[in-house]
Design a protein around this motif. Sequence first.
Motif: not given
Length: 330
Positions: A33, A38, A41, A45-46, A49-50, A54
């Motif tokens: 990113v 963020h 990241w 990882e995004l 996490h989401y 996402l």
Amino acid sequence: PWGGAGLSGFASGRARIGEAWLIADHRHHHSIVAGGGHAGWTLHELLDHYNRRLLGSLADGMRGGCFPLMLKIIATSDSLSVQVHPDDATAERLGELDVGKTEMWYVLRASPNSKLICGLQPAVTRADLSEAIESGLREAIEPMLSAFSVAEGATVLVPAGTVHAIGADLVLAEIQQNSNVTYRLYDWGRKRSLHKAQAFEAIHFGLAHPGPNRPLGYPQRDGTCTVLAACRYFAAEHLAVNGVCPRETGGRSFHILLLKSGMLRLADGEGTWEQPLPEGRAVLVPGEQDEYVLMGGGECLIYYVPDLAKDIVGPLRAAGHSEEAIDALC
């Protein structure tokens, strides 16, 4: 050996670059990113996490919890190898770590003599191709390949199992399944390794490739959306904007945006954030974002995982396109 000058801006000091992976969540490269809360990241990882926030409700992560699509820009000064990618079942059967690879090319720049190869001539059999490949002779192999000239804006869907090659002097945007499995059949006399046994396992013989797609468009507020290609893995659209053009995801899928020309700004539907659509970088709109807005004057490419009935067939029917034309595109 085939990289071109069309991507020299992506890395200082390098005159020739073959590929820029703009959206990637793969063991060979992870997108990072560039800004915002963020920044720094990785895409992985995004996603970790989401997850559904996402991806959206329809798009699914892949083996290993990875993002399902990859977006590349490819620039060529010479022809790529004649190659094939396996479908999902063949990749698993052959013990590949990746899934199969269906991909789509959009020609961003081309020379007057640029060509793409996609598919075999209809009468070519497994035995015919095997004999030609074993000979190693260009004059034996080339007549078996289906080649066609292309110009800027041409779109070609390349299903897994299709023999193909990208010609010289091209810059392409390539959307694909998140896979890096390639089996080379022939390399134009270069001395790189070939993967003949795996390639013949992967090729779908007897399926003629139709050549470049025939995109279909429909009007949107302050814009025109043109569907370039659609399959169960991804949809690709060209959006021309002149004003304020709202777009809906329906919460079904993330959208990947790539600026093609002009100047566009991206905002959410509530007006709480706004940013320019950068040149040479992809922007990922999360699936939980039901609506976003593109403002200004310009063109961009948009990629997502479609609900074919809602996202593709419905709008094209409403615009008056024939069932035959829609079926050919999907």
